[in-house]
Scaffold this motif. Structure first.
Motif, mmCIF file in Angstrom:
data_model
loop_
_atom_site.group_PDB
_atom_site.id
_atom_site.type_symbol
_atom_site.label_atom_id
_atom_site.label_comp_id
_atom_site.label_asym_id
_atom_site.label_seq_id
_atom_site.Cartn_x
_atom_site.Cartn_y
_atom_site.Cartn_z
ATOM 1 N N CYS A 117 0.836 -1.209 0.000
ATOM 2 C CA CYS A 117 0.000 0.000 0.000
ATOM 3 C C CYS A 117 0.870 1.258 0.000
ATOM 4 N N ASP A 118 1.931 1.269 0.824
ATOM 5 C CA ASP A 118 2.835 2.427 0.864
ATOM 6 C C ASP A 118 3.516 2.632 -0.486
ATOM 7 N N ALA A 119 3.934 1.521 -1.104
ATOM 8 C CA ALA A 119 4.599 1.614 -2.410
ATOM 9 C C ALA A 119 3.635 2.140 -3.466
ATOM 10 N N ARG A 120 2.419 1.681 -3.445
ATOM 11 C CA ARG A 120 1.431 2.134 -4.425
ATOM 12 C C ARG A 120 1.068 3.604 -4.206
ATOM 13 N N LEU A 164 8.740 0.261 -8.611
ATOM 14 C CA LEU A 164 7.730 -0.493 -7.871
ATOM 15 C C LEU A 164 7.164 0.317 -6.714
ATOM 16 N N GLY A 165 7.726 1.531 -6.521
ATOM 17 C CA GLY A 165 7.257 2.380 -5.428
ATOM 18 C C GLY A 165 8.148 2.346 -4.199
ATOM 19 N N PHE A 166 9.347 1.767 -4.353
ATOM 20 C CA PHE A 166 10.280 1.671 -3.228
ATOM 21 C C PHE A 166 11.520 2.518 -3.530
ATOM 22 N N PRO A 167 11.548 3.776 -3.104
ATOM 23 C CA PRO A 167 12.698 4.641 -3.378
ATOM 24 C C PRO A 167 13.983 4.101 -2.745
ATOM 25 N N ALA A 168 15.103 4.377 -3.375
ATOM 26 C CA ALA A 168 16.402 3.926 -2.865
ATOM 27 C C ALA A 168 16.649 4.487 -1.472
ATOM 28 N N GLY A 169 17.115 3.607 -0.568
ATOM 29 C CA GLY A 169 17.438 4.035 0.776
ATOM 30 C C GLY A 169 16.253 4.238 1.691
ATOM 31 N N SER A 170 15.040 3.989 1.217
ATOM 32 C CA SER A 170 13.844 4.211 2.038
ATOM 33 C C SER A 170 13.648 3.059 3.024
ATOM 34 N N GLU A 171 12.920 3.371 4.085
ATOM 35 C CA GLU A 171 12.655 2.360 5.103
ATOM 36 C C GLU A 171 11.729 1.271 4.568
ATOM 37 N N ILE A 172 10.745 1.669 3.736
ATOM 38 C CA ILE A 172 9.817 0.650 3.221
ATOM 39 C C ILE A 172 10.527 -0.313 2.275
ATOM 40 N N LYS A 173 11.553 0.177 1.564
ATOM 41 C CA LYS A 173 12.315 -0.731 0.705
ATOM 42 C C LYS A 173 13.067 -1.744 1.553
ATOM 43 N N SER A 174 13.698 -1.277 2.616
ATOM 44 C CA SER A 174 14.430 -2.183 3.492
ATOM 45 C C SER A 174 13.512 -3.227 4.101
ATOM 46 N N GLU A 175 12.321 -2.804 4.550
ATOM 47 C CA GLU A 175 11.353 -3.731 5.139
ATOM 48 C C GLU A 175 10.866 -4.744 4.108
ATOM 49 N N PHE A 176 10.594 -4.243 2.901
ATOM 50 C CA PHE A 176 10.074 -5.126 1.858
ATOM 51 C C PHE A 176 11.116 -6.174 1.476
ATOM 52 N N VAL A 177 12.369 -5.765 1.372
ATOM 53 C CA VAL A 177 13.438 -6.702 1.041
ATOM 54 C C VAL A 177 13.537 -7.784 2.114
ATOM 55 N N ASP A 178 13.384 -7.402 3.378
ATOM 56 C CA ASP A 178 13.428 -8.382 4.464
ATOM 57 C C ASP A 178 12.298 -9.402 4.324
ATOM 58 N N VAL A 179 11.093 -8.914 4.013
ATOM 59 C CA VAL A 179 9.957 -9.813 3.824
ATOM 60 C C VAL A 179 10.197 -10.709 2.616
ATOM 61 N N LEU A 180 10.676 -10.121 1.541
ATOM 62 C CA LEU A 180 10.924 -10.868 0.312
ATOM 63 C C LEU A 180 11.930 -11.994 0.545
ATOM 64 N N GLU A 181 13.000 -11.690 1.259
ATOM 65 C CA GLU A 181 14.032 -12.696 1.513
ATOM 66 C C GLU A 181 13.506 -13.803 2.427
ATOM 67 N N SER A 182 12.601 -13.493 3.324
ATOM 68 C CA SER A 182 12.042 -14.515 4.208
ATOM 69 C C SER A 182 11.081 -15.443 3.471
ATOM 70 N N LEU A 183 10.536 -14.963 2.343
ATOM 71 C CA LEU A 183 9.570 -15.764 1.587
ATOM 72 C C LEU A 183 10.194 -16.496 0.406
ATOM 73 N N SER A 184 11.300 -16.015 -0.093
ATOM 74 C CA SER A 184 11.836 -16.484 -1.371
ATOM 75 C C SER A 184 12.274 -17.949 -1.376
ATOM 76 N N GLY A 185 12.383 -18.575 -0.210
ATOM 77 C CA GLY A 185 12.728 -19.997 -0.188
ATOM 78 C C GLY A 185 11.513 -20.905 -0.263
ATOM 79 N N ASP A 186 10.322 -20.336 -0.283
ATOM 80 C CA ASP A 186 9.082 -21.117 -0.284
ATOM 81 C C ASP A 186 8.554 -21.259 -1.708
ATOM 82 N N ASP A 187 8.887 -22.382 -2.348
ATOM 83 C CA ASP A 187 8.469 -22.565 -3.739
ATOM 84 C C ASP A 187 6.977 -22.840 -3.851
ATOM 85 N N ALA A 188 6.393 -23.461 -2.818
ATOM 86 C CA ALA A 188 4.943 -23.711 -2.838
ATOM 87 C C ALA A 188 4.177 -22.392 -2.834
ATOM 88 N N LEU A 189 4.666 -21.422 -2.081
ATOM 89 C CA LEU A 189 4.040 -20.100 -2.051
ATOM 90 C C LEU A 189 4.182 -19.417 -3.400
#
Length: 338
Positions: A117-120, A164-189
């Motif tokens: 939502c923040d990115a959009r 994608l709506g995530f400016p360089a160095g922004s807090e939401i980008k850092s948070e999103f990357v953390d979420v992305l990395e926690s999910l990226s090992g789940d192939d079923a998802l």
């Protein structure tokens, strides 16, 4: 029984009906351009860029799963009611998939919704809401497109950028990357997210939904060609036996004499491998056991839910004296009913 079921004389059920399906599809496609159904076949071929082999493979696969649609989109079914039933089935399937993805995301669901939502908002786009009702499918697609690349792979951290709506160095980008990395090992998802990108919107004008409606309108004619093949070969598949039994028993409003006679003769039913039950087989069980609850008011109701990749079957057998046995496969549930 042969007259009530419409099966006619003696026929032989076969385990491998693939050659019969292929012959029916060849006959069906050869009628392209002839009449209303033939015009529909031409439109279908255009949808697949005239790749006859691919269309044939799809139609053979549909005949193999005739037990799941034959009672809804068969020769004797109303086309408008059939489209409505397909739309409702697709909505139910969509909600099942969305609920499954929400479970997979767990605590990440609320975080993901907030970050997208923040990115959009940075892109002057409306917010999304990741609820599991079918009418929120577009919101889920927006989230999936943020997580996945166009090649349907997990997005790399380097691909999370201002586009994608995530400016360089922004807090939401850092948070999103953390979420992305926690999910990226789940192939079923990942596969589940890809699936919701492909589910039709079940609205007129959506190309995928229009294709579903087109195919469903052709299925009665395809089934008719299969019946001709059955008659000429003297062989049928097991699904045809089930559908013929349904016809022989009649409807709930107009049961046949056969149904009334069997109602007094059958007292117990044992079902093995229940997780493999098709929609038509489930309907057959319902018709065989209809009215049993009137004589078994103290019996526990049996409720079996099966969720498969191709369809979902939800069955109630109120007050029945049945034993439903499954192999314990994932996604199947069974109860013992005295």
């Amino acid at each position: 029984m042969p007259i009530l079921s419409g099966m006619g004389g003696a026929v032989e059920p076969v385990d491998d009906a693939q050659p019969l399906y292929e012959e029916a599809v060849r006959s069906f496609l050869s009628s392209a351009g002839e009449g209303a159904a033939g015009e529909g076949i031409c439109r279908l071929l255009l949808q697949f860029e005239n790749r006859w082999s691919r269309v044939a493979e799809m139609l053979v696969a549909l005949l193999e799963r005739r037990g799941d649609w034959g009672t809804v989109v068969g020769q004797h079914q109303d086309s408008i009611a059939a489209e409505s039933a397909i739309r409702q089935t697709l909505r139910d399937l969509t909600e099942l998939r969305l609920a499954a993805i929400a479970d997979m995301l767990g605590a990440n669901l609320a975080v993901l919704e907030r970050l997208v939502c923040d990115a959009r908002e940075n892109l002057d786009l409306p917010p999304i809401s990741l609820l599991t009702a079918h009418n929120y499918i577009e919101d889920w697609r927006a989230a999936a497109q943020t997580l996945l690349t166009r090649e349907q792979a997990w997005r790399k951290p380097g691909g999370v950028n201002k586009n994608l709506g995530f400016p360089a160095g922004s807090e939401i980008k850092s948070e999103f990357v953390d979420v992305l990395e926690s999910l990226s090992g789940d192939d079923a998802l990942r596969e589940a997210l890809v699936e919701i990108l492909l589910i039709p919107l079940h609205e007129q004008g959506d190309p995928a939904w229009d294709l579903v409606v087109l195919v469903s309108s052709l299925l009665p004619a395809l089934q008719a060609h299969l019946l001709v093949v059955f008659q000429e070969s003297g062989a049928v598949d097991h699904t045809h036996v089930t559908l013929a039994a349904l016809q022989a028993l009649g409807t709930d409003d107009e049961p046949t004499r056969l149904a009334e006679r069997l109602d007094y003769q059958i007292e117990h039913i044992l079902i093995d491998e229940f997780q493999d039950t098709s929609a038509s087989q489930a309907l057959l069980l319902e018709r065989i056991t209809r009215g049993w609850h009137e004589h078994n008011e103290n019996s526990a109701a049996s409720h079996a839910v099966r969720r498969g990749r191709c369809h979902a079957v939800n069955i109630w057998f109120p007050g029945c004296r049945c034993v439903l046995v499954s192999s314990g496969a994932q996604g199947s549930i069974s109860w013992l009913v005295p």
